[in-house]
Design a protein around this motif. Structure first.
Motif, PDB file in Angstrom:
ATOM      1  N   LEU A  58       0.853  -1.186   0.000  1.00 50.50           N
ATOM      2  CA  LEU A  58       0.000   0.000   0.000  1.00 50.50           C
ATOM      3  C   LEU A  58       0.891   1.239   0.000  1.00 50.50           C
ATOM      4  CD1 LEU A  58      -3.089   0.895   0.501  1.00 50.50           C
ATOM      5  CD2 LEU A  58      -2.262   1.394   2.786  1.00 50.50           C
ATOM      6  N   PHE A  59       0.586   2.186  -0.870  1.00 50.66           N
ATOM      7  CA  PHE A  59       1.357   3.418  -0.902  1.00 50.66           C
ATOM      8  C   PHE A  59       0.639   4.555  -0.226  1.00 50.66           C
ATOM      9  CE2 PHE A  59       4.136   1.254  -3.642  1.00 50.66           C
ATOM     10  CZ  PHE A  59       5.338   1.825  -3.317  1.00 50.66           C
ATOM     11  N   PRO A  60       1.054   4.886   0.977  1.00 53.24           N
ATOM     12  CA  PRO A  60       0.407   5.977   1.681  1.00 53.24           C
ATOM     13  C   PRO A  60       1.245   7.244   1.585  1.00 53.24           C
ATOM     14  CG  PRO A  60       1.644   4.655   3.226  1.00 53.24           C
ATOM     15  CD  PRO A  60       2.045   4.227   1.851  1.00 53.24           C
ATOM     16  N   PHE A  65       2.153   9.345   8.508  1.00 52.46           N
ATOM     17  CA  PHE A  65       2.788   8.472   9.492  1.00 52.46           C
ATOM     18  C   PHE A  65       3.781   9.248  10.352  1.00 52.46           C
ATOM     19  CE2 PHE A  65       1.340   5.610   6.334  1.00 52.46           C
ATOM     20  CZ  PHE A  65       0.995   4.461   7.022  1.00 52.46           C
ATOM     21  N   GLY A  66       3.857  10.531  10.124  1.00 54.07           N
ATOM     22  CA  GLY A  66       4.805  11.326  10.894  1.00 54.07           C
ATOM     23  C   GLY A  66       6.213  11.269  10.330  1.00 54.07           C
TER      24      GLY A  66
ATOM     25  N   THR B  32     -17.772   0.239   7.686  1.00 55.84           N
ATOM     26  CA  THR B  32     -16.967   1.318   8.275  1.00 55.84           C
ATOM     27  C   THR B  32     -15.560   1.317   7.683  1.00 55.84           C
ATOM     28  OG1 THR B  32     -18.162   0.872  10.316  1.00 55.84           O
ATOM     29  CG2 THR B  32     -16.276   2.352  10.476  1.00 55.84           C
ATOM     30  N   VAL B  33     -14.954   0.110   7.600  1.00 53.80           N
ATOM     31  CA  VAL B  33     -13.591   0.008   7.059  1.00 53.80           C
ATOM     32  C   VAL B  33     -13.553   0.539   5.638  1.00 53.80           C
ATOM     33  CG1 VAL B  33     -11.690  -1.549   6.491  1.00 53.80           C
ATOM     34  CG2 VAL B  33     -13.035  -1.962   8.536  1.00 53.80           C
ATOM     35  N   ARG B  34     -14.537   0.118   4.819  1.00 54.71           N
ATOM     36  CA  ARG B  34     -14.580   0.582   3.427  1.00 54.71           C
ATOM     37  C   ARG B  34     -14.702   2.106   3.355  1.00 54.71           C
ATOM     38  NH1 ARG B  34     -15.304  -1.596  -1.371  1.00 54.71           N
ATOM     39  NH2 ARG B  34     -15.642  -3.629  -0.466  1.00 54.71           N
ATOM     40  N   MET B  35     -15.611   2.650   4.203  1.00 58.80           N
ATOM     41  CA  MET B  35     -15.814   4.099   4.192  1.00 58.80           C
ATOM     42  C   MET B  35     -14.545   4.856   4.568  1.00 58.80           C
ATOM     43  SD  MET B  35     -19.679   4.505   5.618  1.00 58.80           S
ATOM     44  CE  MET B  35     -19.233   5.883   6.667  1.00 58.80           C
ATOM     45  N   ARG B  36     -13.885   4.365   5.624  1.00 59.27           N
ATOM     46  CA  ARG B  36     -12.637   5.006   6.068  1.00 59.27           C
ATOM     47  C   ARG B  36     -11.571   4.939   4.977  1.00 59.27           C
ATOM     48  NH1 ARG B  36     -11.818   6.725  11.596  1.00 59.27           N
ATOM     49  NH2 ARG B  36     -13.811   6.367  12.612  1.00 59.27           N
ATOM     50  N   TYR B  37     -11.487   3.769   4.326  1.00 61.56           N
ATOM     51  CA  TYR B  37     -10.498   3.576   3.264  1.00 61.56           C
ATOM     52  C   TYR B  37     -10.734   4.563   2.124  1.00 61.56           C
ATOM     53  CZ  TYR B  37      -7.934   1.231  -0.533  1.00 61.56           C
ATOM     54  OH  TYR B  37      -7.100   0.952  -1.586  1.00 61.56           O
ATOM     55  N   GLU B  38     -11.997   4.637   1.687  1.00 63.64           N
ATOM     56  CA  GLU B  38     -12.334   5.551   0.592  1.00 63.64           C
ATOM     57  C   GLU B  38     -12.034   6.999   0.983  1.00 63.64           C
ATOM     58  OE1 GLU B  38     -13.029   4.619  -2.340  1.00 63.64           O
ATOM     59  OE2 GLU B  38     -13.430   2.494  -1.953  1.00 63.64           O
ATOM     60  N   LYS B  39     -12.321   7.323   2.252  1.00 62.81           N
ATOM     61  CA  LYS B  39     -12.098   8.673   2.729  1.00 62.81           C
ATOM     62  C   LYS B  39     -10.596   9.020   2.717  1.00 62.81           C
ATOM     63  CE  LYS B  39     -13.449  11.777   6.463  1.00 62.81           C
ATOM     64  NZ  LYS B  39     -12.671  11.785   7.704  1.00 62.81           N
ATOM     65  N   MET B  40      -9.786   8.083   3.196  1.00 62.02           N
ATOM     66  CA  MET B  40      -8.340   8.313   3.224  1.00 62.02           C
ATOM     67  C   MET B  40      -7.780   8.458   1.810  1.00 62.02           C
ATOM     68  SD  MET B  40      -6.671   6.066   6.292  1.00 62.02           S
ATOM     69  CE  MET B  40      -7.607   4.560   6.190  1.00 62.02           C
ATOM     70  N   LYS B  41      -8.376   7.704   0.872  1.00 63.80           N
ATOM     71  CA  LYS B  41      -7.944   7.786  -0.515  1.00 63.80           C
ATOM     72  C   LYS B  41      -8.267   9.175  -1.077  1.00 63.80           C
ATOM     73  CE  LYS B  41      -7.572   4.412  -4.140  1.00 63.80           C
ATOM     74  NZ  LYS B  41      -8.153   3.267  -4.822  1.00 63.80           N
ATOM     75  N   GLU B  43      -8.742  11.918   0.626  1.00 63.07           N
ATOM     76  CA  GLU B  43      -7.965  12.963   1.304  1.00 63.07           C
ATOM     77  C   GLU B  43      -6.480  12.950   0.921  1.00 63.07           C
ATOM     78  OE1 GLU B  43      -8.730  12.031   5.360  1.00 63.07           O
ATOM     79  OE2 GLU B  43     -10.523  13.290   5.468  1.00 63.07           O
ATOM     80  N   GLY B  44      -6.070  11.938   0.144  1.00 66.80           N
ATOM     81  CA  GLY B  44      -4.673  11.866  -0.259  1.00 66.80           C
ATOM     82  C   GLY B  44      -3.763  11.227   0.764  1.00 66.80           C
ATOM     83  N   LYS B  45      -4.351  10.529   1.737  1.00 69.37           N
ATOM     84  CA  LYS B  45      -3.509   9.824   2.704  1.00 69.37           C
ATOM     85  C   LYS B  45      -3.022   8.497   2.133  1.00 69.37           C
ATOM     86  CE  LYS B  45      -5.217  11.740   7.012  1.00 69.37           C
ATOM     87  NZ  LYS B  45      -6.260  11.563   8.017  1.00 69.37           N
ATOM     88  N   ILE B  46      -3.810   7.976   1.188  1.00 68.91           N
ATOM     89  CA  ILE B  46      -3.419   6.744   0.506  1.00 68.91           C
ATOM     90  C   ILE B  46      -3.315   7.053  -0.987  1.00 68.91           C
ATOM     91  CG2 ILE B  46      -4.160   4.423  -0.147  1.00 68.91           C
ATOM     92  CD1 ILE B  46      -5.684   4.246   2.471  1.00 68.91           C
ATOM     93  N   TYR B  47      -2.204   6.697  -1.597  1.00 65.78           N
ATOM     94  CA  TYR B  47      -2.054   6.923  -3.039  1.00 65.78           C
ATOM     95  C   TYR B  47      -2.616   5.749  -3.843  1.00 65.78           C
ATOM     96  CZ  TYR B  47       1.259  10.580  -1.708  1.00 65.78           C
ATOM     97  OH  TYR B  47       1.858  11.685  -1.159  1.00 65.78           O
ATOM     98  N   GLY B  48      -2.407   4.545  -3.352  1.00 66.52           N
ATOM     99  CA  GLY B  48      -2.873   3.382  -4.083  1.00 66.52           C
ATOM    100  C   GLY B  48      -2.165   2.131  -3.616  1.00 66.52           C
ATOM    101  N   SER B  49      -2.526   1.000  -4.200  1.00 64.16           N
ATOM    102  CA  SER B  49      -1.864  -0.242  -3.825  1.00 64.16           C
ATOM    103  C   SER B  49      -1.281  -0.914  -5.061  1.00 64.16           C
ATOM    104  CB  SER B  49      -2.845  -1.171  -3.129  1.00 64.16           C
ATOM    105  OG  SER B  49      -4.007  -1.302  -3.905  1.00 64.16           O
TER     106      SER B  49
END
Lengths: 162, 159
Positions: A58-60, A65-66, B32-41, B43-49
């Motif tokens: 996963l690329f975050p 992560f600080g 909930t997990v799916r919603m959080r994941y989509e939200k982080m994506k 918001e730019g906290k997750i770029y991709g896998s």
């Protein structure tokens, strides 16, 4: 190190889709490749069994992560590289340093909370092993990841020429 | 926020794990997990896998780290976009240090290293290229990457 395996065009297609998004649904992969979901699953299972696919990353955004600082460090040394590798892998946030050929004897990717923490790591390596030189290149800006550039079937030029 | 970090921690261990499994482990619902994941994506906290591959199975022997110096007073933007188009160049980043840019590309043999260096040398505004080759054959990155991040997000979740 593994032995080269044979993969066909469909395998390449599947791998490329998973490189772009490892969470792509089976049915979407099947649609794009023009084969059934079952065959996609079987192919993926085979690729995993062969050891070609080893998992998924996963690329975050590292800042969440600080980790404010990412750097590639190069070490020039006369002493045992493996020993240094082991030490830094154990004591720091270095991503498995590997002995290298060329410019440096050892290269590693380092994550640090900030520049000060990075400096501490570098100092530690210098002090403990009496390395000749440690070069630090700090990554700036958002790195450009272009994983889809990979050639999944590199030609064995050297073999053909001899 | 804490839940986000715990979800990230699980995904760093295995990016293909199902949301149902994460939910079970963390004592929450898959929705909930799916919603959080989509939200982080979003918001730019997750770029991709990205799927992890053992490059030696495809015929690669290692990776070349290209350390690039740009001609003085030249713009880097053109160089970066040209480097990104070179076959097998997987990562390009600006760096502060003795060099200006750093690129990483897998290599299959000596011929491939030579042609890679030549291609980088032909890129606009490149003054000098130095190389360090490592025998690491993990794609896209060393598995240590996920381990470090997984541990770190667990630590952050505790605080």
């Amino acid at each position: 190190m593994g032995i080269k395996v044979r993969i066909d065009e469909t395998d390449e297609k599947i791998l490329m889709i998973l490189i772009k998004d490892a969470r792509t649904r089976l049915k979407d992969i099947a649609k794009e490749c023009g084969i059934s979901s079952v065959s996609v699953l079987n192919r993926i299972k085979r690729l995993k069994r062969q050891g070609t696919i080893t998992g998924a990353t996963l690329f975050p955004n590292l800042k969440s992560f600080g980790f404010q600082t990412v750097a590639t460090i190069g070490i020039e040394t006369d002493s045992n590289e493996d020993e240094i590798s082991r030490f830094i892998a154990k004591h720091t946030e270095l991503i498995e340093p590997s002995p290298s050929i060329g410019k440096y004897d050892l290269t590693a990717l380092v994550y640090a909370d900030n520049l000060e923490a990075l400096d501490k790591v570098v100092y530690e390596v210098r002090k403990r092993f009496g390395v000749r030189k440690v070069t630090v290149n700090v990554w700036t800006g958002r790195p450009h990841m272009v994983f889809e550039n990979i050639d999944l079937n590199p030609k064995e030029c050297a073999k053909n020429e001899t | 926020m804490k839940l986000d970090l715990l979800i990230l921690s699980e995904l760093e261990k295995d990016a293909q794990i199902s949301f149902a499994k994460i939910a079970k482990k963390l004592g929450t619902s898959p929705r909930t997990v799916r919603m959080r994941y989509e939200k982080m994506k979003k918001e730019g906290k997750i770029y991709g896998s990205v799927v992890s591959i053992d490059l030696s199975k495809l015929g690669y022997q290692g990776k070349a780290i290209l350390l690039i110096t740009i001609c003085p007073n030249q713009d880097r933007t053109d160089t970066i976009s040209a480097l990104k188009k070179i076959r097998n160049v997987l990562v390009v980043t600006e760096v502060i240090g003795p060099f200006d840019l750093l690129a990483i590309a897998p290599v299959s043999d000596l011929v491939s290293i030579r042609s890679l260096i030549n291609e980088v040398k032909r890129t606009p505004n490149v003054q000098r290229v130095e190389v360090a080759c490592i025998s690491d054959v993990h794609f896209p990155l060393n598995p240590g990457f996920g381990r470090v991040l997984s541990r770190k997000s667990c630590e952050l979740a505790k605080t």
